[in-house]
Design a protein around this motif. Structure first.
Motif, PDB file in Angstrom:
ATOM      1  N   SER A  94      54.977  42.158  43.483  1.00  0.00           N
ATOM      2  CA  SER A  94      55.154  43.528  42.806  1.00  0.00           C
ATOM      3  C   SER A  94      54.322  44.490  43.455  1.00  0.00           C
ATOM      4  CB  SER A  94      54.807  43.393  41.221  1.00  0.00           C
ATOM      5  OG  SER A  94      55.421  42.237  40.661  1.00  0.00           O
ATOM      6  N   GLU A  95      53.190  44.242  43.975  1.00  0.00           N
ATOM      7  CA  GLU A  95      52.367  45.318  44.673  1.00  0.00           C
ATOM      8  C   GLU A  95      52.802  45.901  45.891  1.00  0.00           C
ATOM      9  OE1 GLU A  95      50.131  42.940  41.779  1.00  0.00           O
ATOM     10  OE2 GLU A  95      51.428  42.406  43.608  1.00  0.00           O
ATOM     11  N   GLU A  96      53.552  45.017  46.530  1.00  0.00           N
ATOM     12  CA  GLU A  96      54.191  45.405  47.951  1.00  0.00           C
ATOM     13  C   GLU A  96      55.301  46.287  47.400  1.00  0.00           C
ATOM     14  OE1 GLU A  96      53.583  42.021  51.475  1.00  0.00           O
ATOM     15  OE2 GLU A  96      54.928  41.300  49.311  1.00  0.00           O
ATOM     16  N   LEU A  97      55.949  45.992  46.596  1.00  0.00           N
ATOM     17  CA  LEU A  97      57.309  46.845  46.036  1.00  0.00           C
ATOM     18  C   LEU A  97      56.814  48.342  45.533  1.00  0.00           C
ATOM     19  CD1 LEU A  97      59.552  44.343  44.236  1.00  0.00           C
ATOM     20  CD2 LEU A  97      59.984  45.504  46.152  1.00  0.00           C
ATOM     21  N   ALA A  98      55.911  48.409  44.681  1.00  0.00           N
ATOM     22  CA  ALA A  98      55.062  49.550  44.257  1.00  0.00           C
ATOM     23  C   ALA A  98      54.648  50.343  45.405  1.00  0.00           C
ATOM     24  CB  ALA A  98      54.200  49.049  43.140  1.00  0.00           C
ATOM     25  N   ALA A  99      54.241  49.747  46.226  1.00  0.00           N
ATOM     26  CA  ALA A  99      53.253  50.468  47.455  1.00  0.00           C
ATOM     27  C   ALA A  99      54.483  51.512  48.190  1.00  0.00           C
ATOM     28  CB  ALA A  99      52.700  49.834  48.353  1.00  0.00           C
ATOM     29  N   MET A 100      55.738  51.009  48.150  1.00  0.00           N
ATOM     30  CA  MET A 100      56.828  51.658  48.994  1.00  0.00           C
ATOM     31  C   MET A 100      57.112  53.071  48.562  1.00  0.00           C
ATOM     32  SD  MET A 100      59.808  48.635  49.266  1.00  0.00           S
ATOM     33  CE  MET A 100      59.628  47.190  50.241  1.00  0.00           C
ATOM     34  N   ASP A 101      56.900  53.336  47.143  1.00  0.00           N
ATOM     35  CA  ASP A 101      57.138  54.601  46.887  1.00  0.00           C
ATOM     36  C   ASP A 101      56.019  55.590  47.140  1.00  0.00           C
ATOM     37  OD1 ASP A 101      59.451  55.148  45.422  1.00  0.00           O
ATOM     38  OD2 ASP A 101      58.856  54.030  43.674  1.00  0.00           O
ATOM     39  N   THR A 102      54.622  55.159  47.092  1.00  0.00           N
ATOM     40  CA  THR A 102      53.508  55.843  47.297  1.00  0.00           C
ATOM     41  C   THR A 102      53.618  56.306  48.997  1.00  0.00           C
ATOM     42  OG1 THR A 102      52.348  53.950  47.902  1.00  0.00           O
ATOM     43  CG2 THR A 102      52.243  55.049  45.653  1.00  0.00           C
ATOM     44  N   GLN A 103      54.303  55.417  49.547  1.00  0.00           N
ATOM     45  CA  GLN A 103      54.153  55.705  51.147  1.00  0.00           C
ATOM     46  C   GLN A 103      55.418  56.193  51.624  1.00  0.00           C
ATOM     47  OE1 GLN A 103      53.586  51.502  52.501  1.00  0.00           O
ATOM     48  NE2 GLN A 103      51.673  51.132  51.735  1.00  0.00           N
ATOM     49  N   ASP A 104      56.083  56.667  50.834  1.00  0.00           N
ATOM     50  CA  ASP A 104      57.744  56.995  51.134  1.00  0.00           C
ATOM     51  C   ASP A 104      58.595  56.271  52.099  1.00  0.00           C
ATOM     52  OD1 ASP A 104      57.603  59.256  49.304  1.00  0.00           O
ATOM     53  OD2 ASP A 104      57.043  60.909  50.968  1.00  0.00           O
ATOM     54  N   ASN A 105      58.319  55.130  51.857  1.00  0.00           N
ATOM     55  CA  ASN A 105      59.010  54.031  52.547  1.00  0.00           C
ATOM     56  C   ASN A 105      60.634  53.681  52.392  1.00  0.00           C
ATOM     57  OD1 ASN A 105      58.506  52.533  54.736  1.00  0.00           O
ATOM     58  ND2 ASN A 105      56.922  50.935  53.765  1.00  0.00           N
ATOM     59  N   PHE A 106      61.255  54.314  53.097  1.00  0.00           N
ATOM     60  CA  PHE A 106      62.622  54.345  52.801  1.00  0.00           C
ATOM     61  C   PHE A 106      63.580  53.877  54.041  1.00  0.00           C
ATOM     62  CE2 PHE A 106      61.192  57.831  50.034  1.00  0.00           C
ATOM     63  CZ  PHE A 106      61.705  57.487  48.808  1.00  0.00           C
ATOM     64  N   GLY A 107      64.593  53.064  53.457  1.00  0.00           N
ATOM     65  CA  GLY A 107      65.664  52.620  54.765  1.00  0.00           C
ATOM     66  C   GLY A 107      65.757  51.317  54.490  1.00  0.00           C
ATOM     67  N   ASP A 108      66.562  50.563  55.446  1.00  0.00           N
ATOM     68  CA  ASP A 108      67.128  49.208  55.221  1.00  0.00           C
ATOM     69  C   ASP A 108      66.256  48.227  55.154  1.00  0.00           C
ATOM     70  OD1 ASP A 108      68.762  47.053  55.069  1.00  0.00           O
ATOM     71  OD2 ASP A 108      69.537  47.150  57.061  1.00  0.00           O
ATOM     72  N   MET A 109      65.652  48.079  53.839  1.00  0.00           N
ATOM     73  CA  MET A 109      64.446  46.923  53.563  1.00  0.00           C
ATOM     74  C   MET A 109      64.785  46.864  52.434  1.00  0.00           C
ATOM     75  SD  MET A 109      61.342  49.510  53.187  1.00  0.00           S
ATOM     76  CE  MET A 109      61.999  50.478  54.430  1.00  0.00           C
ATOM     77  N   PRO A 110      64.496  45.297  51.741  1.00  0.00           N
ATOM     78  CA  PRO A 110      64.588  44.891  50.354  1.00  0.00           C
ATOM     79  C   PRO A 110      63.631  45.719  49.663  1.00  0.00           C
ATOM     80  CG  PRO A 110      64.422  43.125  51.813  1.00  0.00           C
ATOM     81  CD  PRO A 110      64.153  44.260  52.622  1.00  0.00           C
ATOM     82  N   GLY A 111      63.938  46.167  48.625  1.00  0.00           N
ATOM     83  CA  GLY A 111      63.216  46.929  47.753  1.00  0.00           C
ATOM     84  C   GLY A 111      63.908  47.760  46.375  1.00  0.00           C
ATOM     85  N   VAL A 112      62.881  48.558  45.938  1.00  0.00           N
ATOM     86  CA  VAL A 112      63.613  49.027  44.522  1.00  0.00           C
ATOM     87  C   VAL A 112      63.771  50.308  44.741  1.00  0.00           C
ATOM     88  CG1 VAL A 112      63.056  47.203  43.047  1.00  0.00           C
ATOM     89  CG2 VAL A 112      61.603  49.065  43.376  1.00  0.00           C
ATOM     90  N   GLY A 113      64.700  51.078  44.003  1.00  0.00           N
ATOM     91  CA  GLY A 113      64.743  52.450  43.963  1.00  0.00           C
ATOM     92  C   GLY A 113      66.039  53.038  44.881  1.00  0.00           C
ATOM     93  N   VAL A 114      66.571  53.966  44.617  1.00  0.00           N
ATOM     94  CA  VAL A 114      67.482  54.540  45.675  1.00  0.00           C
ATOM     95  C   VAL A 114      66.812  55.142  46.967  1.00  0.00           C
ATOM     96  CG1 VAL A 114      69.085  56.570  45.850  1.00  0.00           C
ATOM     97  CG2 VAL A 114      68.782  55.695  43.560  1.00  0.00           C
ATOM     98  N   GLY A 115      67.779  54.736  48.123  1.00  0.00           N
ATOM     99  CA  GLY A 115      67.056  54.814  49.311  1.00  0.00           C
ATOM    100  C   GLY A 115      66.509  53.520  49.912  1.00  0.00           C
ATOM    101  N   ARG A 116      66.577  52.475  49.353  1.00  0.00           N
ATOM    102  CA  ARG A 116      66.137  51.153  49.886  1.00  0.00           C
ATOM    103  C   ARG A 116      67.321  50.018  49.433  1.00  0.00           C
ATOM    104  NH1 ARG A 116      61.663  52.951  46.892  1.00  0.00           N
ATOM    105  NH2 ARG A 116      60.283  53.959  48.077  1.00  0.00           N
TER     106      ARG A 116
END
Length: 610
Positions: free
Chosen positions: A361-383
């Motif tokens: 859960s922590e790794e998923l949440a960190a994606m938003d704070t880091q503007d991490n987008f692209g072809d990676m497993p994750g949540v939210g539009v752009g992942r």
């Protein structure tokens, strides 16, 4: 003296050739100098043209020789103990190809082809009952990519079992080679970056039930691994009602006949990008493609390129008549299935260093704070929150059915973009979506007890599944029969203690859309355990002609830790409806499989008769 005689002889030949040439020039100066076509054919019509459209080397056309042809039939004489291919050709195909189309030649072999036809030369019709041609077809060509997986110019086959009633089958195999250096040069932002991360060279072929290659695609005239608009992974192959083949790759979608004649090969509309996995053609000719949004503004104002979460409907002219932006219908922040997946095998994004690891859960949440987008497993539009890998159309209520791998869910969505039902574990669904999850029942209609993601009585949901398709012939407006390949990763919302405990299943469900219930009516694979486990890709499809089910466990025996040195060993199975054991088993060796389908040669050349 010898030198002088040779010089006089050479001079005589030169003068003779010059005289003949002068005569031809003189005739040409006054107009037509003779017949337009002077090639001497083998039979009583025209010449043989091998690989007439440059992409199907095991095909040919026997030209009509200026005659009008009708009522043609073709027989490819089999090798000793081989499989005969025999088909009729309607007159429209004879006119289209300027002669008799020949399909199914053996590679690197001097084939014997028998044809029958009626010819008309302007005065009378003559029926030819049997005319024999000899045709050499070249060996299969596959470019080398330096991979240790590559041992042959095509995958090897082992025919384990074929029951007599299936002996005439032809199987279209949609496979691919792993990335070669010239493809890697146009991959951007690796390991992210849309379709060109998956720029694998195509390996498409048709096998007979003896394990022989009878057709393959040489895509070099339409595929360029160094061009972003001519590369990608060829996927989504289907043979349509008109006998023609549709598929897509990267930024393109296409339709060809089996001889390689282009019907269309188009760029995606500019609003969309990154075709992969799924292209389905409806009865009205409209095409449903799984793509991404090329430019999407999120609620937080950020503009992103989305990942495998859009279905676009195109008409026959390529106009985008509608689309389904699935984050508007589903919950792009449902993370329970994503956190249970093996990060080492997220479809074709294979990373052996992450094998067996999951996202927190922590790794998923960190994606938003880091503007991490692209072809990676994750949540939210752009992942890659959805990873839709199949789409089907239900004409009974004008809806689509999608397989979302990263949600371990099969979902039906209406034209109004509202969810009609969800086949998935009830864990993690909120609000109105929670009410759309189907309730499991047994054959007598009794509810099956489930706790969390695990159910009693042998029932199970699908996990990171592929190829969720409606069985049209057994469905109606209320009862929906669904075939699907349950890959099995993240089964029960967890990774097992031992990887060898994983298994895949071919499954058929019966869904009552009014009562919102689901019954598991058939499955196969659990009993074969890890040997038959396909972590990615694969398919299940009902076959009307033999009331059977085709299954392709396309990445069976794939060792993620040896991915770059060792490919998978896929298995083709075909079952009579309801059978517990297959009628067909053909094993392929050292290849990466995606999907397969039963190829109908009669439909390819005589669709009017269907």
């Amino acid at each position: 003296m010898i030198r002088h005689r040779f010089a006089r002889a050479s001079l005589a030949v030169t003068l003779a050739l010059a005289s003949a040439f002068s005569a031809e020039v003189a005739l040409a100066g006054d107009g037509a100098s003779g017949p337009a076509v002077q090639f001497k054919g083998q039979g009583s019509i025209g010449e043989i043209v091998g690989n007439p459209y440059k992409i199907a080397p095991l095909t040919a056309v026997i030209r009509n020789g200026g005659h009008e042809l009708s009522d043609a039939e073709v027989r490819i004489v089999p090798k000793p103990n081989g499989q005969e291919i025999h088909y009729k050709v309607n007159d429209a195909e004879l006119r289209t190809h300027g002669g008799i189309p020949v399909f199914g030649l053996y590679p690197d072999y001097n084939n014997t082809v028998e044809v029958s036809y009626t010819r008309f030369d302007g005065k009378e019709k003559v029926r030819i009952e049997k005319e024999v041609y000899r045709m050499y077809a070249p060996a299969v060509y596959t470019p080398t990519n330096g991979s240790m997986n590559q041992h042959h110019n095509m995958f090897e086959t082992e025919v384990v079992k074929v029951d007599p009633e299936f002996a005439d089958r032809l199987y279209f195999i949609n496979n691919f080679l792993t990335t070669a250096p010239q493809q890697g040069r146009v991959v951007w932002n690796n390991p992210m970056g849309g379709a060109l991360e998956w720029s694998y060279y195509p390996q498409n072929a048709i096998l007979d039930t003896k394990g022989e290659v009878r057709w393959y695609m040489n895509p070099d005239s339409i595929y360029d691994p160094e061009s972003i608009y001519r590369a990608g992974v060829m996927m989504g192959f289907h043979q349509n009602a008109d006998g023609k083949i549709t598929f897509g790759y990267g930024q393109r979608y296409a339709k060809y006949d089996i001889l390689g004649r282009e019907i269309f090969n188009r760029r995606l509309p500019a609003n969309y990008a990154d075709f992969s996995h799924a292209l389905m053609v409806a009865d009205n000719g409209h095409m449903f493609l799984r793509v991404s949004a090329a430019d999407q503004r999120r609620p937080d104002g950020k503009r992103v390129h989305t990942v495998r979460d859009v279905v676009v409907e195109l008409d026959e002219n390529g106009v985008a008549v509608d689309d389904w932006r699935l984050w508007q219908s589903l919950d792009p922040y449902r993370d329970v299935a994503i956190k249970a997946m093996n990060r080492g095998a997220v479809c074709l994004n294979i990373d052996e260093t992450l094998d067996g690891k999951t996202l927190s859960s922590e790794e998923l949440a960190a994606m938003d704070t880091q503007d991490n987008f692209g072809d990676m497993p994750g949540v939210g539009v752009g992942r890659n929150w959805a990873h839709v890998n199949s789409v089907d159309y239900d004409p009974s209520d004008d809806s689509i059915v999608v397989s979302s791998r990263n949600q371990s869910a099969v979902v039906k969505v209406g034209r109004d973009k509202k969810v009609k039902w969800i086949l998935a574990s009830p864990e993690g669904w909120k609000g109105e979506l929670a009410s759309k999850v189907l309730k499991p029942i047994d054959a007598k209609g009794n509810p099956i007890k489930c706790e969390g993601s695990k159910c009693e009585g042998g029932f199970d949901w699908t996990w990171t599944q592929h190829a969720a398709w409606r069985i049209d012939e057994k469905s109606d407006k209320n009862i929906f029969y669904l075939s699907v390949f349950d890959n099995g990763d993240g089964r029960g919302m967890e990774q097992p203690a031992l990887a060898e405990d994983k298994y895949s299943r071919a499954v058929i469900y019966r869904i009552d859309q009014q009562k919102m219930t689901v019954e598991q009516v058939w499955s196969y694979g659990k009993e074969h355990g890890f040997e038959w486990f396909s972590p990615i890709t694969s398919m299940v499809e009902y076959q009307k002609d033999k009331d059977s089910v085709l299954v392709y466990s396309a990445t069976a025996d794939l060792n993620l830790k040896l991915f770059h040195q060792q490919a998978a060993n896929p298995v083709i199975n075909e079952f009579k409806w309801g059978a517990s054991e297959p009628s067909v088993e053909i094993r392929l060796k050292s290849t990466m499989g995606y999907r397969a389908f039963c190829f109908d040669v009669d439909k390819a050349f005589n669709a009017e008769a269907k």
